[in-house]
Design an enzyme around this catalytic site. Structure first.
Site, short mmCIF file in Angstrom:
data_model
loop_
_atom_site.label_atom_id
_atom_site.label_comp_id
_atom_site.label_asym_id
_atom_site.label_seq_id
_atom_site.Cartn_x
_atom_site.Cartn_y
_atom_site.Cartn_z
N LYS A 129 -7.90 11.96 -2.29
CA LYS A 129 -8.78 13.01 -3.00
C LYS A 129 -9.92 12.48 -3.83
CE LYS A 129 -4.80 15.96 -2.22
NZ LYS A 129 -4.03 17.12 -2.74
N HIS A 136 -8.15 20.10 5.70
CA HIS A 136 -7.24 20.20 4.51
C HIS A 136 -7.38 21.41 3.85
CE1 HIS A 136 -5.63 19.04 0.47
NE2 HIS A 136 -4.87 18.24 1.28
N GLU A 188 -7.61 22.04 0.81
CA GLU A 188 -8.73 22.31 -0.43
C GLU A 188 -10.05 22.26 0.24
OE1 GLU A 188 -7.16 18.50 -2.11
OE2 GLU A 188 -5.40 19.74 -2.86
N GLY A 240 0.44 19.53 -4.44
CA GLY A 240 -0.11 19.00 -5.98
C GLY A 240 0.97 20.12 -6.83
N SER A 242 3.47 17.41 -2.06
CA SER A 242 4.38 16.84 -2.97
C SER A 242 5.62 15.86 -2.61
CB SER A 242 5.02 18.06 -4.04
OG SER A 242 3.75 18.81 -4.55
P1 PGA Z 1 0.35 16.19 -2.77
O1 PGA Z 1 -1.01 16.14 -1.84
O2 PGA Z 1 1.03 15.01 -2.18
O3 PGA Z 1 -0.58 15.61 -3.83
O4 PGA Z 1 0.91 17.28 -2.94
C1 PGA Z 1 -0.67 16.15 -0.41
C2 PGA Z 1 -2.30 16.52 0.17
O5 PGA Z 1 -2.94 17.49 -0.09
O6 PGA Z 1 -2.51 15.98 1.23
#
Ligand code: PGA
Length: 250
Positions: free
Chosen positions: A11, A95, A97, A173, A212
């Protein structure tokens, strides 16, 4: 037999000094990784650093997004050919996001997938439902719609090289992981959807779980029949944790 893949998604984190250390540690640790593939998807400005730090190792690298357009007047956009120029093997597309913060629609994601594919990159194509969608019981409709958008543009054969990542938005996250059974159910649905187009492609396509994942929960997730590795956010920023997750996939 599908090989397992563990891909880090850094990220918008890192700087030259921290990345140098992380890449060095991942490279050193990767020597002991047998039978799985590891990759890191880094911010664009650090692609050259990743290339220099990982070239000649077993760890691949990639971008976290890609332009749906080719070269031209698209200020701020990074083309698939540019990623390929820096030795990228992968590009994450879709993704959550990108979808929720930057407005990537299913149609844009499909164009990005196709742009990546045409440049010889392997898209890591993310799908997943929000908490509200899960609670309303529409997970399969949402994931099915996301998959169909790409299938309509690129066709099922494109999935012989692409990777799918199932990332429930509520697990990204947040420290909340989908249970192995919850994840497996959606992974099986995804493979089934691909199988309606081509059974052999469905058998071969790698479907990663993301949300996560950490060393403490990776093994149980990766042991599920249709989970072929992980897309790792936060935990990919700590070399020991990332390498431990990679070892869980063996
Ligand atoms: P995370 O993110 O492991 O921090 O939950 C995974 C991702 O967004 O690809």
């Amino acid at each position: 037999m599908r090989g397992k893949l563990v891909a880090g998604n850094w990220k918008s984190n890192g700087d030259l000094a921290a990345n140098g250390r992380l890449l060095g540690q991942v490279r050193a640790g990767s020597v002991a990784l047998k039978g799985i593939e590891a990759a890191v998807c880094v911010p664009y400005p650090y692609l050259a650093q990743a290339q220099q730090g990982l070239a000649g190792s077993s760890v691949a690298w990639g971008g976290q997004d890609v332009s749906q357009f080719g070269a031209g007047a698209y200020t701020g956009a990074v083309t698939a050919a540019m990623l390929a120029d820096f030795g990228c093997k992968y590009a994450i597309v879709g993704h959550s996001e990108r979808r929720s913060i930057f407005g990537d629609t299913d149609a844009m994601v499909a164009q990005k997938f196709e742009a990546a594919r045409q440049a010889g990159l392997r898209p890591i194509f993310c799908v997943g439902e929000s908490l509200q969608e899960r609670e309303s019981g529409v997970t399969e409709q949402v994931v099915g719609r996301q998959l169909d958008a790409v299938l309509a543009v690129s066709g099922v054969a494109a999935f012989s090289l692409a990777v799918i990542a199932y990332e429930p938005v509520w697990a990204i996250g947040t420290g909340k992981t989908a249970s192995p059974a919850q994840a497996q159910a959606v992974h099986a649905f995804i493979r089934g959807r691909i199988a309606t187009g081509d059974k052999a492609v469905a058998e071969g396509v790698r479907i990663l779980y993301g949300g996560s994942v950490k060393a403490a929960n990776a093994k149980e997730l990766f042991a599920q029949a249709d989970i072929d590795g992980g897309l790792i956010g936060g935990a990919s920023l700590v070399a020991d944790e990332f390498l431990a997750i990679c070892r869980s996939a063996v």
